[in-house]
Design a protein around this motif. Structure first.
Motif, PDB file in Angstrom:
ATOM      1  N   UNK A   1      70.626 -38.687  19.042  1.00  0.00           N
ATOM      2  CA  UNK A   1      70.639 -38.104  17.706  1.00  0.00           C
ATOM      3  C   UNK A   1      71.324 -36.750  17.757  1.00  0.00           C
ATOM      4  N   UNK A   2      72.354 -36.585  16.957  1.00  0.00           N
ATOM      5  CA  UNK A   2      73.032 -35.299  16.805  1.00  0.00           C
ATOM      6  C   UNK A   2      72.981 -34.959  15.333  1.00  0.00           C
ATOM      7  N   UNK A   3      72.615 -33.735  15.025  1.00  0.00           N
ATOM      8  CA  UNK A   3      72.576 -33.339  13.625  1.00  0.00           C
ATOM      9  C   UNK A   3      73.282 -32.000  13.472  1.00  0.00           C
ATOM     10  N   UNK A   4      73.896 -31.824  12.326  1.00  0.00           N
ATOM     11  CA  UNK A   4      74.575 -30.569  12.068  1.00  0.00           C
ATOM     12  C   UNK A   4      74.946 -30.446  10.604  1.00  0.00           C
ATOM     13  N   UNK A   5      74.620 -29.324  10.027  1.00  0.00           N
ATOM     14  CA  UNK A   5      74.978 -29.041   8.649  1.00  0.00           C
ATOM     15  C   UNK A   5      76.211 -28.148   8.654  1.00  0.00           C
ATOM     16  N   UNK A   6      77.111 -28.405   7.725  1.00  0.00           N
ATOM     17  CA  UNK A   6      78.351 -27.649   7.626  1.00  0.00           C
ATOM     18  C   UNK A   6      78.485 -27.140   6.204  1.00  0.00           C
ATOM     19  N   UNK A   7      78.537 -25.816   6.048  1.00  0.00           N
ATOM     20  CA  UNK A   7      78.634 -25.202   4.739  1.00  0.00           C
ATOM     21  C   UNK A   7      79.834 -24.255   4.698  1.00  0.00           C
ATOM     22  N   UNK A   8      80.748 -24.463   3.772  1.00  0.00           N
ATOM     23  CA  UNK A   8      81.904 -23.599   3.548  1.00  0.00           C
ATOM     24  C   UNK A   8      82.698 -23.375   4.833  1.00  0.00           C
ATOM     25  N   UNK A   9      82.965 -24.434   5.586  1.00  0.00           N
ATOM     26  CA  UNK A   9      83.665 -24.273   6.855  1.00  0.00           C
ATOM     27  C   UNK A   9      84.354 -25.572   7.251  1.00  0.00           C
ATOM     28  N   UNK A  10      84.949 -25.563   8.419  1.00  0.00           N
ATOM     29  CA  UNK A  10      85.588 -26.747   8.984  1.00  0.00           C
ATOM     30  C   UNK A  10      85.028 -26.961  10.378  1.00  0.00           C
ATOM     31  N   UNK A  11      84.577 -28.165  10.654  1.00  0.00           N
ATOM     32  CA  UNK A  11      83.989 -28.477  11.953  1.00  0.00           C
ATOM     33  C   UNK A  11      84.622 -29.724  12.531  1.00  0.00           C
ATOM     34  N   UNK A  12      84.736 -29.743  13.846  1.00  0.00           N
ATOM     35  CA  UNK A  12      85.209 -30.911  14.575  1.00  0.00           C
ATOM     36  C   UNK A  12      84.190 -31.242  15.644  1.00  0.00           C
ATOM     37  N   UNK A  13      83.840 -32.523  15.751  1.00  0.00           N
ATOM     38  CA  UNK A  13      82.878 -32.970  16.758  1.00  0.00           C
ATOM     39  C   UNK A  13      83.553 -34.062  17.574  1.00  0.00           C
ATOM     40  N   UNK A  14      83.630 -33.856  18.881  1.00  0.00           N
ATOM     41  CA  UNK A  14      84.238 -34.808  19.797  1.00  0.00           C
ATOM     42  C   UNK A  14      83.142 -35.511  20.595  1.00  0.00           C
ATOM     43  N   UNK A  15      83.140 -36.830  20.555  1.00  0.00           N
ATOM     44  CA  UNK A  15      82.204 -37.628  21.334  1.00  0.00           C
ATOM     45  C   UNK A  15      82.976 -38.271  22.491  1.00  0.00           C
ATOM     46  N   UNK A  16      82.390 -38.276  23.685  1.00  0.00           N
ATOM     47  CA  UNK A  16      83.016 -38.965  24.806  1.00  0.00           C
ATOM     48  C   UNK A  16      82.440 -40.367  24.917  1.00  0.00           C
ATOM     49  N   UNK A  17      83.137 -41.240  25.604  1.00  0.00           N
ATOM     50  CA  UNK A  17      82.781 -42.660  25.652  1.00  0.00           C
ATOM     51  C   UNK A  17      81.421 -42.909  26.302  1.00  0.00           C
ATOM     52  N   UNK A  18      81.054 -42.121  27.272  1.00  0.00           N
ATOM     53  CA  UNK A  18      79.804 -42.380  27.980  1.00  0.00           C
ATOM     54  C   UNK A  18      78.670 -41.457  27.553  1.00  0.00           C
ATOM     55  N   UNK A  19      78.764 -40.839  26.380  1.00  0.00           N
ATOM     56  CA  UNK A  19      77.749 -39.879  25.971  1.00  0.00           C
ATOM     57  C   UNK A  19      76.607 -40.493  25.163  1.00  0.00           C
ATOM     58  N   UNK A  20      76.737 -41.724  24.703  1.00  0.00           N
ATOM     59  CA  UNK A  20      75.696 -42.325  23.872  1.00  0.00           C
ATOM     60  C   UNK A  20      74.663 -43.042  24.740  1.00  0.00           C
ATOM     61  N   UNK A  21      73.398 -42.741  24.504  1.00  0.00           N
ATOM     62  CA  UNK A  21      72.313 -43.454  25.179  1.00  0.00           C
ATOM     63  C   UNK A  21      72.017 -44.714  24.383  1.00  0.00           C
ATOM     64  N   UNK A  22      72.110 -45.856  24.993  1.00  0.00           N
ATOM     65  CA  UNK A  22      71.835 -47.107  24.301  1.00  0.00           C
ATOM     66  C   UNK A  22      73.033 -47.584  23.506  1.00  0.00           C
ATOM     67  N   UNK A  23      72.759 -48.506  22.565  1.00  0.00           N
ATOM     68  CA  UNK A  23      73.835 -49.111  21.773  1.00  0.00           C
ATOM     69  C   UNK A  23      73.988 -48.483  20.398  1.00  0.00           C
ATOM     70  N   UNK A  24      73.051 -47.630  19.993  1.00  0.00           N
ATOM     71  CA  UNK A  24      73.101 -47.054  18.654  1.00  0.00           C
ATOM     72  C   UNK A  24      72.684 -45.594  18.705  1.00  0.00           C
ATOM     73  N   UNK A  25      73.402 -44.756  17.966  1.00  0.00           N
ATOM     74  CA  UNK A  25      73.068 -43.337  17.866  1.00  0.00           C
ATOM     75  C   UNK A  25      73.334 -42.882  16.438  1.00  0.00           C
TER      76      UNK A  25
END
Length: 168
Positions: A83-107
């Protein structure tokens, strides 16, 4: 209040308040301190206020939190997560996920985006499902066409914002 009573300037009170606020922000930007901490960070949460920040280590936890207000940020999620959570207000955000970073089959990536641009970069082997409310927002998610083995569910409210999902 004094201008309203004495009428020194022939402008409305609301206009005077907005002008004062913009002058204050401009002066703060011109005379900012040389060493200023742009964000508060602990092991499980990360909050960025008024500035640009980049962080490559969100901590060795199953869930992490990243909030961005008035600025820009780039997050690299390279530790196992569910679970990753993040609120973005009046800005620009980029989130990069790597291939082996997810635990299990669903996140899950959850967070609200208001007057902002959020870009998610996911591996080609991930499917992305977007749920949530959109108010005057645009969502651009092009599937990679490759065989998917994991699911990233993006939830949250998007208000006057833009969400882009890019497959790497």
């Amino acid at each position: 209040m004094l201008n309203h009573h004495f009428q020194w300037l022939r402008v409305g009170t609301g206009t005077l308040i907005v002008a004062s606020l913009l002058i204050y922000i401009g002066v703060r930007m011109l005379f900012k301190k040389e060493r200023r901490f742009n964000f508060y960070r602990s092991a499980k949460t990360e909050k960025r206020l008024f500035g640009k920040a980049s962080d490559s280590d969100m901590g060795k936890v199953k869930s992490s939190n990243s909030d961005t207000v008035f600025g820009g940020s780039t997050c690299y999620i390279d530790t196992p997560f569910t679970d990753v959570s993040g609120d973005t207000f009046f800005s620009a955000s980029s989130v990069y996920f790597t291939a082996d970073s997810m635990l299990g089959d669903k996140a899950t990536y959850s967070g609200d985006t208001v007057f902002s641009t959020l870009k998610l970069y996911v591996p080609k082997t991930w499917a992305v499902r977007i749920t949530g409310d959109t108010v005057m927002s645009s969502i651009k998610a092009n599937p990679s066409g490759a065989q998917t083995d994991k699911l990233l569910e993006v939830t949250g409210d998007f208000v006057f914002s833009r969400l882009e999902v890019h497959c790497l």
